[in-house]
Design a protein around this motif. Sequence first.
Motif, PDB file in Angstrom:
ATOM      1  N   GLY A   1       0.811  -1.203   0.000  1.00 53.71           N
ATOM      2  CA  GLY A   1       0.000   0.000   0.000  1.00 53.71           C
ATOM      3  C   GLY A   1       0.850   1.261   0.000  1.00 53.71           C
ATOM      4  N   VAL A   2       0.307   2.302  -0.632  1.00 54.22           N
ATOM      5  CA  VAL A   2       0.960   3.615  -0.674  1.00 54.22           C
ATOM      6  C   VAL A   2      -0.026   4.637  -0.110  1.00 54.22           C
ATOM      7  N   LEU A   3       0.453   5.476   0.796  1.00 57.69           N
ATOM      8  CA  LEU A   3      -0.371   6.568   1.324  1.00 57.69           C
ATOM      9  C   LEU A   3       0.163   7.882   0.789  1.00 57.69           C
ATOM     10  N   ALA A   4      -0.726   8.722   0.275  1.00 55.67           N
ATOM     11  CA  ALA A   4      -0.318  10.063  -0.152  1.00 55.67           C
ATOM     12  C   ALA A   4      -1.124  11.065   0.654  1.00 55.67           C
ATOM     13  N   PHE A   5      -0.435  12.033   1.259  1.00 52.33           N
ATOM     14  CA  PHE A   5      -1.141  13.035   2.056  1.00 52.33           C
ATOM     15  C   PHE A   5      -1.015  14.415   1.428  1.00 52.33           C
ATOM     16  N   PHE A   6      -2.167  15.059   1.259  1.00 47.20           N
ATOM     17  CA  PHE A   6      -2.256  16.377   0.643  1.00 47.20           C
ATOM     18  C   PHE A   6      -2.483  17.430   1.724  1.00 47.20           C
ATOM     19  N   PRO A   7      -2.067  18.678   1.443  1.00 47.21           N
ATOM     20  CA  PRO A   7      -2.251  19.712   2.470  1.00 47.21           C
ATOM     21  C   PRO A   7      -3.718  20.103   2.676  1.00 47.21           C
ATOM     22  N   SER A   8      -4.569  19.882   1.677  1.00 51.62           N
ATOM     23  CA  SER A   8      -5.977  20.269   1.826  1.00 51.62           C
ATOM     24  C   SER A   8      -6.852  19.454   0.872  1.00 51.62           C
ATOM     25  N   TYR A   9      -8.152  19.470   1.150  1.00 51.62           N
ATOM     26  CA  TYR A   9      -9.096  18.810   0.243  1.00 51.62           C
ATOM     27  C   TYR A   9      -9.048  19.458  -1.132  1.00 51.62           C
ATOM     28  N   ALA A  10      -8.885  20.775  -1.144  1.00 49.56           N
ATOM     29  CA  ALA A  10      -8.858  21.492  -2.421  1.00 49.56           C
ATOM     30  C   ALA A  10      -7.705  20.994  -3.299  1.00 49.56           C
ATOM     31  N   SER A  11      -6.522  20.822  -2.696  1.00 51.54           N
ATOM     32  CA  SER A  11      -5.386  20.375  -3.509  1.00 51.54           C
ATOM     33  C   SER A  11      -5.555  18.922  -3.936  1.00 51.54           C
ATOM     34  N   LEU A  12      -6.115  18.073  -3.039  1.00 47.73           N
ATOM     35  CA  LEU A  12      -6.391  16.686  -3.428  1.00 47.73           C
ATOM     36  C   LEU A  12      -7.350  16.654  -4.615  1.00 47.73           C
ATOM     37  N   ASN A  13      -8.402  17.467  -4.533  1.00 56.26           N
ATOM     38  CA  ASN A  13      -9.395  17.461  -5.610  1.00 56.26           C
ATOM     39  C   ASN A  13      -8.832  17.993  -6.924  1.00 56.26           C
ATOM     40  N   THR A  14      -7.976  19.009  -6.839  1.00 59.30           N
ATOM     41  CA  THR A  14      -7.358  19.534  -8.057  1.00 59.30           C
ATOM     42  C   THR A  14      -6.503  18.459  -8.726  1.00 59.30           C
ATOM     43  N   THR A  15      -5.711  17.757  -7.912  1.00 61.55           N
ATOM     44  CA  THR A  15      -4.831  16.726  -8.471  1.00 61.55           C
ATOM     45  C   THR A  15      -5.629  15.584  -9.090  1.00 61.55           C
ATOM     46  N   THR A  16      -6.636  15.084  -8.367  1.00 64.81           N
ATOM     47  CA  THR A  16      -7.382  13.932  -8.903  1.00 64.81           C
ATOM     48  C   THR A  16      -8.181  14.326 -10.148  1.00 64.81           C
ATOM     49  N   LYS A  17      -8.726  15.538 -10.147  1.00 64.28           N
ATOM     50  CA  LYS A  17      -9.490  16.012 -11.315  1.00 64.28           C
ATOM     51  C   LYS A  17      -8.561  16.063 -12.530  1.00 64.28           C
ATOM     52  N   ARG A  18      -7.381  16.640 -12.319  1.00 66.30           N
ATOM     53  CA  ARG A  18      -6.407  16.745 -13.398  1.00 66.30           C
ATOM     54  C   ARG A  18      -5.973  15.357 -13.879  1.00 66.30           C
ATOM     55  N   MET A  19      -5.765  14.420 -12.945  1.00 68.40           N
ATOM     56  CA  MET A  19      -5.335  13.072 -13.317  1.00 68.40           C
ATOM     57  C   MET A  19      -6.410  12.343 -14.119  1.00 68.40           C
ATOM     58  N   ARG A  20      -7.681  12.646 -13.820  1.00 66.07           N
ATOM     59  CA  ARG A  20      -8.762  12.031 -14.584  1.00 66.07           C
ATOM     60  C   ARG A  20      -8.795  12.599 -15.996  1.00 66.07           C
ATOM     61  N   GLU A  21      -8.623  13.920 -16.091  1.00 64.81           N
ATOM     62  CA  GLU A  21      -8.663  14.575 -17.405  1.00 64.81           C
ATOM     63  C   GLU A  21      -7.516  14.110 -18.303  1.00 64.81           C
ATOM     64  N   SER A  22      -6.339  13.949 -17.712  1.00 66.35           N
ATOM     65  CA  SER A  22      -5.167  13.603 -18.526  1.00 66.35           C
ATOM     66  C   SER A  22      -5.083  12.111 -18.830  1.00 66.35           C
ATOM     67  N   GLY A  23      -5.890  11.307 -18.139  1.00 72.65           N
ATOM     68  CA  GLY A  23      -5.850   9.862 -18.353  1.00 72.65           C
ATOM     69  C   GLY A  23      -4.872   9.146 -17.424  1.00 72.65           C
ATOM     70  N   LEU A  24      -4.130   9.917 -16.635  1.00 73.00           N
ATOM     71  CA  LEU A  24      -3.155   9.318 -15.720  1.00 73.00           C
ATOM     72  C   LEU A  24      -3.845   8.463 -14.651  1.00 73.00           C
ATOM     73  N   MET A  25      -5.044   8.901 -14.228  1.00 69.08           N
ATOM     74  CA  MET A  25      -5.771   8.154 -13.200  1.00 69.08           C
ATOM     75  C   MET A  25      -6.107   6.745 -13.687  1.00 69.08           C
ATOM     76  N   GLY A  26      -6.395   6.622 -14.995  1.00 67.28           N
ATOM     77  CA  GLY A  26      -6.667   5.299 -15.562  1.00 67.28           C
ATOM     78  C   GLY A  26      -5.478   4.363 -15.376  1.00 67.28           C
ATOM     79  N   GLU A  27      -4.295   4.903 -15.594  1.00 66.09           N
ATOM     80  CA  GLU A  27      -3.077   4.100 -15.418  1.00 66.09           C
ATOM     81  C   GLU A  27      -2.871   3.728 -13.957  1.00 66.09           C
ATOM     82  N   VAL A  28      -3.150   4.703 -13.065  1.00 67.22           N
ATOM     83  CA  VAL A  28      -2.997   4.452 -11.628  1.00 67.22           C
ATOM     84  C   VAL A  28      -3.977   3.365 -11.195  1.00 67.22           C
ATOM     85  N   GLU A  29      -5.215   3.447 -11.707  1.00 70.57           N
ATOM     86  CA  GLU A  29      -6.227   2.464 -11.316  1.00 70.57           C
ATOM     87  C   GLU A  29      -5.938   1.082 -11.890  1.00 70.57           C
ATOM     88  N   ALA A  30      -5.212   1.051 -12.992  1.00 71.42           N
ATOM     89  CA  ALA A  30      -4.803  -0.255 -13.528  1.00 71.42           C
ATOM     90  C   ALA A  30      -3.717  -0.866 -12.648  1.00 71.42           C
TER      91      ALA A  30
END
Lengths: 110, 240
Positions: A53-82
């Motif tokens: 397991g890997v834990l990633a900690f963000f400074p705020s919900y806003a920054s977590l949401n910005t990163t995940t939104k961007r990762m979904r748009e770029s397709g990177l999240m698909g790779e992470v989920e694979a």
Amino acid sequence: MVDPRNVKAMVVPFGSDGENFTWTYDSRTNMRLHDALGQVLLDGLRAVPEGSGVLAFFPSYASLNTTTKRMRESGLMGEVEAAAFVVEEARDGPAEPLVDAYRKALGQGR
Amino acid sequence: MSAQAGARSLTGGGPPTLLPSASPPSPPTPPRSATLRRRALMMGIARGKVSEGMDFRDEECRLVVIVGVPFQAARDPRVLAKKEYNSAHAARPTGGADLQPGDSWYAMQAFRALNQCVGRCIRHRDDHGAVLLLDTRYQRGDNQRGLSAWVVKSLLPEAVHAPRAMQLLREFYTEMERGMLELRTRRRRQEAQRSLASYVARLGLASGAEALLEGLPPGMVCDAVPGEPVVVPGCSTSAH
């Protein structure tokens, strides 16, 4: 108590394309930083042994949401989920069900 | 298990009015077809429920990635008020002895939150794990001094860029996996030797038993299954 050889801690100020990881209020909209961060998460997941397991900690919900939104748009999240089962901490609600799902995905207790 | 069944019956087709409106969505279930050795990623928040209250042992957490420095929102009125109050009162000759000036209080709060996050990964003496601190500000010595001592002891003296960090991580895990394998083999061997010793004792071979144990080839002792009788060549099994 902890043997220092059992821990590896590193300061990583730069991404793979030399992006400066400086997470301030002003850098929150710099998508290059979020892309480089997403790449670190993907590569980190590939570096740990199977079943880990890997834990990633963000400074705020806003920054977590910005990163995940961007990762979904770029397709990177698909790779992470694979590569891994992904759980995001929610602002509301208990954390236990999320952590349980995370642990189950690792094949614990089977 | 019963809690799970209860949750299912609540959400399974019943009228939606039965559910409290503030009920959080149920977490996604891992796909059943996934291999048993799947990896997982938890994305949490500094000062959040996961970073402050949950323990992750062994493979539950082999890597912690810290994004930024977990300062509280600088523009938050409560934070501004507390900083001002501390600075004003800490400077006073009386009554301010236990107060830190606003800026050091602010930094201490961030380090407390940071160490809570980092501390998720090492939960016992034989545990191992890695920590990546993703911010240019961690390069400064004064920003490293607030880290827990056990992290500072293991901190790579020079900062590295992400690809180099990944290479070092892989080397670290290879080394740790090898160490765990050796530890497991050593423990199995010790257990097998103990079970063999008790078996020999039960056979009543008081004298010469030690010599017999000493003389056994290592492979044979290692292959013994702990808890099961060990077959010793030359000894009759009818002794049971």
